[in-house]
Enzyme design. Structure first.
Site, PDB file in Angstrom:
ATOM      1  CB  SER A   1      -0.986   0.230   1.259  1.00 28.73           C
ATOM      2  OG  SER A   1      -0.265  -0.258   2.440  1.00 28.73           O
TER       3      SER A   1
ATOM      4  CD  GLU B   1       1.069   8.061   5.027  1.00 29.99           C
ATOM      5  OE1 GLU B   1       0.427   7.007   5.470  1.00 29.99           O
ATOM      6  OE2 GLU B   1       1.840   8.907   5.491  1.00 29.99           O
TER       7      GLU B   1
ATOM      8  CG  ASP C   1       2.490  15.086  14.011  1.00 27.04           C
ATOM      9  OD1 ASP C   1       2.424  14.393  14.855  1.00 27.04           O
ATOM     10  OD2 ASP C   1       2.677  14.813  12.981  1.00 27.04           O
TER      11      ASP C   1
ATOM     12  CG  PHE D   1      10.797  12.584   8.703  1.00 24.91           C
ATOM     13  CD1 PHE D   1      10.042  13.795   8.539  1.00 24.91           C
ATOM     14  CD2 PHE D   1      10.907  12.018   7.222  1.00 24.91           C
ATOM     15  CE1 PHE D   1       9.655  14.220   7.617  1.00 24.91           C
ATOM     16  CE2 PHE D   1      10.386  12.655   6.074  1.00 24.91           C
ATOM     17  CZ  PHE D   1       9.912  13.754   6.082  1.00 24.91           C
TER      18      PHE D   1
ATOM     19  CG  HIS E   1       1.363   2.344   4.400  1.00 19.56           C
ATOM     20  ND1 HIS E   1       0.344   2.186   3.664  1.00 19.56           N
ATOM     21  CD2 HIS E   1       1.303   3.508   4.992  1.00 19.56           C
ATOM     22  CE1 HIS E   1      -0.280   3.482   3.647  1.00 19.56           C
ATOM     23  NE2 HIS E   1       0.527   4.107   4.534  1.00 19.56           N
TER      24      HIS E   1
END
Length: 290
Positions: free
Chosen positions: A15, A17, A109, A219, A271
């Site tokens: 999958s 994103e 966030d 990140f 993902h």
């Protein structure tokens, strides 16, 4: 279609994103990336918000277009940032009109410039509040939630963090997508602890290709992910020798091996956080059997 049902029918899977461009002028390029990635045959595609919910309207429009124009199965991210019952109802009603059946329910966030998350509403302080509201008012939606192999940065302990995950799933979540991580043993330990705690929902590992040393340090600090020392040393050496291009070469190769190992060891799928970079994703999936 509901993602949980798709997962039961097809394993393993990939999958993807995506994140919405901030400016509409960039949309042609964004959908060009989408078109390049259709051959990946993603089981589903998720679409994020910008920081602090800044691309909320774009998320809705892009998700609708992915469904109607490209025949992909989209999942819209929905957060507690700026949330109210009326806003959430409006968003979910629009998803229903577009035939979108899947939502990833997140706390979200803090907006830019805000170090800690301050709820905008008494009703939506945690992702679990969002899950409970959606399940009660939109019972046919399939809900994904977030999981944290290395523990949420704000959790008081791994046990408490796992209890939060179990709570979200008990309220109506159908599966979990994990935060990024770089040590697969952490993912499999997380799944084992979840199973021991009675959590039986699918746990889809999230994999991020490192394309820049500066960005991954940012990140990782934000989400609490750690990089194995040997991998960090390899990235730093690549950065010193050839900058971002060299870092990306190392990062893509590592993500490919990471994804291969996850599927080989029994993860239901992978993902991929695409960073809207088609070539990186195509290189990663070229080594996968799914």
């Amino acid at each position: 279609m509901r993602i949980r049902e798709l997962m039961e029918a097809r394993r393993p899977f990939v999958s993807l994103e995506f994140f919405p461009p901030k400016e509409r002028e960039a949309w042609d390029g964004f959908f060009g990336v989408v078109e390049k990635l259709i051959p990946v045959r993603p089981l589903f595609v998720s679409v994020t918000y910008g920081a602090g919910g800044s691309t909320h309207a774009h998320t809705l429009e892009i998700v609708s277009r992915l469904k109607t124009a490209y025949g992909l199965e989209p999942m819209a991210h929905l957060t507690c940032v700026g949330a109210s019952k009326d806003k959430i109802r409006g968003f979910l009603d629009a998803l229903a009109e577009a035939g979108v059946d899947n939502v990833l329910a997140l706390r979200g966030d803090p907006p830019k410039g805000q170090e800690t998350f301050v709820p905008d509403s008494e009703d939506f302080q945690h992702a679990s509040d969002l899950v409970a509201f959606i399940r009660a008012e939109y019972p046919n939606l399939c809900l994904g939630v977030a999981g944290y192999p290395e523990c949420h940065p704000e959790a008081t302990s791994p046990e408490k963090d796992l209890e939060h995950l179990r709570h979200k799933l008990a309220l109506g979540g159908s599966f979990a997508v994990t935060q990024l991580f770089f040590d697969n043993d952490r993912y499999f330990d997380f799944v084992a602890r979840a199973r021991a705690a009675g959590i039986d929902a699918p746990m889809v590992p999230g994999v991020l290709p490192v394309l820049s040393l500066a960005s991954i340090k940012r990140f990782a600090a934000l989400c609490g992910a750690s990089l194995p020392p040997a991998y960090m040393a390899e990235l730093e050496a690549a950065d010193a020798a050839g900058g971002n291009a060299a870092v990306a070469e190392v990062g893509i190769a590592y993500a490919r091996k990471q994804a291969q190992d996850l599927l080989r060891r029994g993860a239901p799928g992978v993902h991929l956080y695409t960073l809207n970079k088609a070539e990186a994703v195509l290189s990663i999936v070229s080594g996968l059997e799914y």
